[in-house]
Scaffold this motif. Structure first.
Motif, short mmCIF file in Angstrom:
data_model
loop_
_atom_site.label_atom_id
_atom_site.label_comp_id
_atom_site.label_asym_id
_atom_site.label_seq_id
_atom_site.Cartn_x
_atom_site.Cartn_y
_atom_site.Cartn_z
N LEU A 146 -60.20 0.97 -19.08
CA LEU A 146 -61.31 0.88 -18.13
C LEU A 146 -60.79 0.87 -16.69
N SER A 147 -59.73 0.13 -16.43
CA SER A 147 -59.20 0.09 -15.06
C SER A 147 -58.65 1.45 -14.66
N GLU A 148 -58.03 2.17 -15.62
CA GLU A 148 -57.54 3.52 -15.31
C GLU A 148 -58.71 4.44 -14.94
N ILE A 149 -59.80 4.33 -15.70
CA ILE A 149 -60.97 5.19 -15.44
C ILE A 149 -61.56 4.85 -14.07
N LEU A 150 -61.66 3.57 -13.74
CA LEU A 150 -62.22 3.17 -12.45
C LEU A 150 -61.34 3.63 -11.29
N LYS A 151 -60.00 3.52 -11.47
CA LYS A 151 -59.10 3.99 -10.40
C LYS A 151 -59.25 5.49 -10.20
N ALA A 152 -59.32 6.21 -11.29
CA ALA A 152 -59.49 7.67 -11.18
C ALA A 152 -60.81 8.01 -10.51
N HIS A 153 -61.82 7.25 -10.83
CA HIS A 153 -63.13 7.49 -10.20
C HIS A 153 -63.09 7.19 -8.71
N ASP A 154 -62.40 6.10 -8.32
CA ASP A 154 -62.29 5.75 -6.89
C ASP A 154 -61.55 6.83 -6.12
N LYS A 155 -60.46 7.35 -6.71
CA LYS A 155 -59.69 8.40 -6.04
C LYS A 155 -60.55 9.64 -5.83
N GLU A 156 -61.34 9.99 -6.84
CA GLU A 156 -62.18 11.19 -6.72
C GLU A 156 -63.30 10.98 -5.71
#
Length: 159
Positions: A146-156
């Motif tokens: 979940l944290s990986e998905i959120l980080k990827a979403h923030d970067k995008e």
């Protein structure tokens, strides 16, 4: 010349108008009332949604004449309806008789309405299933994902 043409047109229109007027002489006013009621009730076999009174089809004219004759012969409304049903079937009437072949016409719509209302009431009255409280805590592996998905979403979203 113009007057002759206008007179010919007027006579042509009047002649066709006279052709559609039906004149029946009844013995009593009650007979005429019965005649009017019957031709309003009976359906034209040729015209799909017109009664005999409103139809100008040749068969409607014949049926009106037959109705007139049967009334003058002293037949009852039931006898006239029976004659029409025997000859043209249940289609001849907007109010078909209740018999096994017409049960679907008479009983299906109210039955369908009762079933729909009953189904709706059952659905409304049924208690909704409340999901049991389950363990909502994520496992370590799920938290990492979940944290990986959120980080990827923030970067995008920053781009």
């Amino acid at each position: 010349m113009k007057k002759v043409v206008m007179t010919a047109l007027f006579l042509g229109v009047m002649t066709s108008a006279w052709a559609n007027i039906e004149v029946y002489e009844f013995k009593t006013a009650e007979d005429e009332t019965r005649y009017r009621a019957l031709i309003e009730e009976l359906r034209c076999p040729k015209c799909q949604n017109q009664n005999l009174a409103g139809s100008d089809a040749p068969i409607a004219l014949d049926l009106k004449q037959k109705t007139y004759e049967m009334i003058n012969d002293g037949r009852s409304d039931t006898e006239i309806r029976d004659y029409m049903f025997e000859r043209y079937g249940d289609f001849i009437s907007y109010k078909p008789p209740v018999r096994p072949s017409t049960w679907i016409l008479w009983f299906f719509p109210p039955l369908l309405l009762v079933l729909l209302i009953g189904g709706w009431l059952l659905k409304v009255k049924r208690p909704r299933a409340v999901p049991e409280a389950t363990d909502t805590k994520l496992s370590e592996k799920e938290e990492v994902r979940l944290s990986e998905i959120l980080k990827a979403h923030d970067k995008e979203s920053k781009r």
